[in-house]
Design a protein around this motif. Structure first.
Motif, PDB file in Angstrom:
ATOM      1  N   ASN A   1       0.833  -1.206   0.000  1.00 20.00           N
ATOM      2  CA  ASN A   1       0.000   0.000   0.000  1.00 20.00           C
ATOM      3  C   ASN A   1       0.865   1.253   0.000  1.00 20.00           C
ATOM      4  N   LEU A   2       1.935   1.251   0.792  1.00 21.02           N
ATOM      5  CA  LEU A   2       2.849   2.392   0.801  1.00 21.02           C
ATOM      6  C   LEU A   2       3.484   2.592  -0.574  1.00 21.02           C
ATOM      7  N   SER A   3       3.813   1.502  -1.211  1.00 21.63           N
ATOM      8  CA  SER A   3       4.420   1.569  -2.537  1.00 21.63           C
ATOM      9  C   SER A   3       3.486   2.269  -3.512  1.00 21.63           C
ATOM     10  N   GLN A   4       2.194   1.989  -3.409  1.00 25.11           N
ATOM     11  CA  GLN A   4       1.214   2.658  -4.270  1.00 25.11           C
ATOM     12  C   GLN A   4       1.175   4.157  -3.984  1.00 25.11           C
ATOM     13  N   GLU A   5       1.343   4.512  -2.719  1.00 23.17           N
ATOM     14  CA  GLU A   5       1.270   5.921  -2.325  1.00 23.17           C
ATOM     15  C   GLU A   5       2.554   6.690  -2.641  1.00 23.17           C
ATOM     16  N   TYR A   6       3.720   6.056  -2.407  1.00 26.25           N
ATOM     17  CA  TYR A   6       5.000   6.744  -2.552  1.00 26.25           C
ATOM     18  C   TYR A   6       5.700   6.490  -3.877  1.00 26.25           C
ATOM     19  N   GLY A   7       5.345   5.408  -4.534  1.00 24.35           N
ATOM     20  CA  GLY A   7       6.031   5.069  -5.778  1.00 24.35           C
ATOM     21  C   GLY A   7       7.318   4.309  -5.501  1.00 24.35           C
ATOM     22  N   ASP A   8       8.147   4.192  -6.525  1.00 23.68           N
ATOM     23  CA  ASP A   8       9.387   3.407  -6.440  1.00 23.68           C
ATOM     24  C   ASP A   8      10.515   4.285  -5.904  1.00 23.68           C
ATOM     25  N   THR A   9      10.522   4.442  -4.572  1.00 20.98           N
ATOM     26  CA  THR A   9      11.567   5.240  -3.930  1.00 20.98           C
ATOM     27  C   THR A   9      12.572   4.318  -3.259  1.00 20.98           C
ATOM     28  N   LEU A  10      13.705   4.888  -2.874  1.00 18.17           N
ATOM     29  CA  LEU A  10      14.716   4.108  -2.172  1.00 18.17           C
ATOM     30  C   LEU A  10      14.143   3.521  -0.874  1.00 18.17           C
ATOM     31  N   GLY A  11      13.391   4.324  -0.132  1.00 12.64           N
ATOM     32  CA  GLY A  11      12.802   3.846   1.121  1.00 12.64           C
ATOM     33  C   GLY A  11      11.867   2.664   0.904  1.00 12.64           C
ATOM     34  N   ILE A  12      11.037   2.736  -0.129  1.00  5.71           N
ATOM     35  CA  ILE A  12      10.110   1.636  -0.440  1.00  5.71           C
ATOM     36  C   ILE A  12      10.887   0.397  -0.850  1.00  5.71           C
ATOM     37  N   ARG A  13      11.905   0.570  -1.693  1.00  4.39           N
ATOM     38  CA  ARG A  13      12.709  -0.590  -2.101  1.00  4.39           C
ATOM     39  C   ARG A  13      13.362  -1.243  -0.889  1.00  4.39           C
ATOM     40  N   ARG A  14      13.819  -0.437   0.079  1.00  2.00           N
ATOM     41  CA  ARG A  14      14.424  -0.992   1.292  1.00  2.00           C
ATOM     42  C   ARG A  14      13.385  -1.744   2.121  1.00  2.00           C
ATOM     43  N   LEU A  15      12.195  -1.168   2.251  1.00  4.53           N
ATOM     44  CA  LEU A  15      11.142  -1.856   3.003  1.00  4.53           C
ATOM     45  C   LEU A  15      10.776  -3.189   2.355  1.00  4.53           C
ATOM     46  N   VAL A  16      10.634  -3.200   1.034  1.00  6.63           N
ATOM     47  CA  VAL A  16      10.325  -4.437   0.320  1.00  6.63           C
ATOM     48  C   VAL A  16      11.433  -5.456   0.563  1.00  6.63           C
ATOM     49  N   SER A  17      12.680  -4.999   0.489  1.00  8.83           N
ATOM     50  CA  SER A  17      13.824  -5.883   0.724  1.00  8.83           C
ATOM     51  C   SER A  17      13.830  -6.413   2.159  1.00  8.83           C
ATOM     52  N   ASP A  18      13.513  -5.537   3.120  1.00  8.25           N
ATOM     53  CA  ASP A  18      13.489  -5.958   4.521  1.00  8.25           C
ATOM     54  C   ASP A  18      12.424  -7.025   4.772  1.00  8.25           C
ATOM     55  N   VAL A  19      11.248  -6.840   4.193  1.00  7.30           N
ATOM     56  CA  VAL A  19      10.173  -7.827   4.366  1.00  7.30           C
ATOM     57  C   VAL A  19      10.588  -9.148   3.729  1.00  7.30           C
ATOM     58  N   ALA A  20      11.204  -9.095   2.564  1.00  5.42           N
ATOM     59  CA  ALA A  20      11.663 -10.321   1.905  1.00  5.42           C
ATOM     60  C   ALA A  20      12.718 -11.026   2.757  1.00  5.42           C
ATOM     61  N   ARG A  21      13.628 -10.237   3.349  1.00  7.21           N
ATOM     62  CA  ARG A  21      14.674 -10.827   4.197  1.00  7.21           C
ATOM     63  C   ARG A  21      14.051 -11.485   5.434  1.00  7.21           C
ATOM     64  N   LEU A  22      13.059 -10.842   6.025  1.00  6.59           N
ATOM     65  CA  LEU A  22      12.383 -11.438   7.178  1.00  6.59           C
ATOM     66  C   LEU A  22      11.710 -12.753   6.799  1.00  6.59           C
ATOM     67  N   ASN A  23      11.078 -12.787   5.632  1.00  6.79           N
ATOM     68  CA  ASN A  23      10.473 -14.039   5.157  1.00  6.79           C
ATOM     69  C   ASN A  23      11.534 -15.121   4.973  1.00  6.79           C
ATOM     70  N   ASP A  24      12.671 -14.741   4.388  1.00  6.52           N
ATOM     71  CA  ASP A  24      13.763 -15.707   4.191  1.00  6.52           C
ATOM     72  C   ASP A  24      14.286 -16.211   5.536  1.00  6.52           C
ATOM     73  N   ASP A  25      14.477 -15.292   6.489  1.00  3.68           N
ATOM     74  CA  ASP A  25      14.968 -15.681   7.812  1.00  3.68           C
ATOM     75  C   ASP A  25      14.003 -16.650   8.494  1.00  3.68           C
ATOM     76  N   LEU A  26      12.726 -16.381   8.371  1.00  4.10           N
ATOM     77  CA  LEU A  26      11.728 -17.266   8.973  1.00  4.10           C
ATOM     78  C   LEU A  26      11.765 -18.637   8.317  1.00  4.10           C
ATOM     79  N   ALA A  27      11.913 -18.674   7.000  1.00  4.50           N
ATOM     80  CA  ALA A  27      11.958 -19.951   6.281  1.00  4.50           C
ATOM     81  C   ALA A  27      13.184 -20.764   6.669  1.00  4.50           C
ATOM     82  N   GLU A  28      14.272 -20.087   7.021  1.00  3.99           N
ATOM     83  CA  GLU A  28      15.514 -20.782   7.383  1.00  3.99           C
ATOM     84  C   GLU A  28      15.542 -21.266   8.832  1.00  3.99           C
ATOM     85  N   LEU A  29      14.567 -20.885   9.625  1.00  3.22           N
ATOM     86  CA  LEU A  29      14.564 -21.294  11.039  1.00  3.22           C
ATOM     87  C   LEU A  29      14.582 -22.800  11.212  1.00  3.22           C
ATOM     88  N   GLY A  30      13.780 -23.479  10.426  1.00  2.79           N
ATOM     89  CA  GLY A  30      13.669 -24.922  10.591  1.00  2.79           C
ATOM     90  C   GLY A  30      12.932 -25.242  11.881  1.00  2.79           C
TER      91      GLY A  30
END
Length: 97
Positions: free
Chosen positions: A24-53
């Motif tokens: 939703n923020l991405s729709q509001e702010y567009g493709d900014t550095l902050g949005i790209r970082r947030l998207v990357s952070d969420v993806a990293r959290l998903n990866d970390d959770l998947a690696e927990l085992g």
């Protein structure tokens, strides 16, 4: 990783909600550095959770912490301290030997 573990399932739900909120923020702010970082952070959290085992079977879970109780920052009633001993001085009506 199975979602039978309620802790993992709660994190999965939270990450799904976070992913949608960042979308939703991405729709509001567009493709900014902050949005790209947030998207990357969420993806990293998903990866970390998947690696927990699965949890280590030798791990003994501690007690669930109780919810913190907020104590208001107001003066206590002075009568609460009647007959209390003052640390280091003792009771006012007693003397050291």
């Amino acid at each position: 990783m199975g979602e039978g573990n309620s802790g993992v399932a709660a994190v999965v739900r939270a990450l799904e909600t976070l992913h949608a909120a960042v979308g939703n923020l991405s729709q509001e702010y567009g493709d900014t550095l902050g949005i790209r970082r947030l998207v990357s952070d969420v993806a990293r959290l998903n990866d970390d959770l998947a690696e927990l085992g699965p949890p280590d079977p030798r791990h003994k879970p501690g007690p669930v912490p109780e919810e913190l109780e907020e104590i208001p920052d107001v003066e206590y009633d002075a009568s609460m301290w009647t007959d209390a001993e003052h640390e280091g001085f003792g009771a006012p009506d007693r003397h050291a030997p």
